[in-house]
Scaffold this motif. Sequence first.
Motif, PDB file in Angstrom:
ATOM      1  N   CYS A   1       0.834  -1.212   0.000  1.00  0.00           N
ATOM      2  CA  CYS A   1       0.000   0.000   0.000  1.00  0.00           C
ATOM      3  C   CYS A   1       0.865   1.256   0.000  1.00  0.00           C
ATOM      4  N   MET A   2       0.290   2.339  -0.490  1.00  0.00           N
ATOM      5  CA  MET A   2       0.948   3.635  -0.410  1.00  0.00           C
ATOM      6  C   MET A   2       0.933   4.059   1.053  1.00  0.00           C
ATOM      7  N   LYS A   3       2.077   4.526   1.531  1.00  0.00           N
ATOM      8  CA  LYS A   3       2.180   4.959   2.924  1.00  0.00           C
ATOM      9  C   LYS A   3       2.639   6.405   2.954  1.00  0.00           C
ATOM     10  N   MET A   4       2.154   7.135   3.962  1.00  0.00           N
ATOM     11  CA  MET A   4       2.536   8.530   4.124  1.00  0.00           C
ATOM     12  C   MET A   4       2.544   8.835   5.613  1.00  0.00           C
ATOM     13  N   ASP A   5       3.551   9.543   6.069  1.00  0.00           N
ATOM     14  CA  ASP A   5       3.572   9.975   7.460  1.00  0.00           C
ATOM     15  C   ASP A   5       2.471  11.004   7.670  1.00  0.00           C
TER      16      ASP A   5
END
Length: 97
Positions: free
Chosen positions: A49-53
């Motif tokens: 999956c795309m992850k972002m902080d």
Amino acid sequence: MSLWNKEGKSWSNIGHLKNHLNQFVNRRSNTDPYTNAEIVEVEINYDACMKMDVSELFDEIKLNKAKLEEKYRLQAKKWAEERERKQLEQLKKKYES
């Protein structure tokens, strides 16, 4: 926890679904609200999956907010200048005659 959306209802785990369905087991009515319904299990691979902080998302939101506020400030300044020009024209007309 269950969520309704345009495709139907979803539960975060099978236990929550079973608790929900238990409501209909002892009903006096023979109507089944889930006739022709199906259970679909979806497994999520978090590594794919795309992850972002979250901090990155906050920074983006703050930046967009700052841009919108600056745009509004410039529009308000332009509106005030146009209003002052119109007032100046009206005063010139009034005192020229």
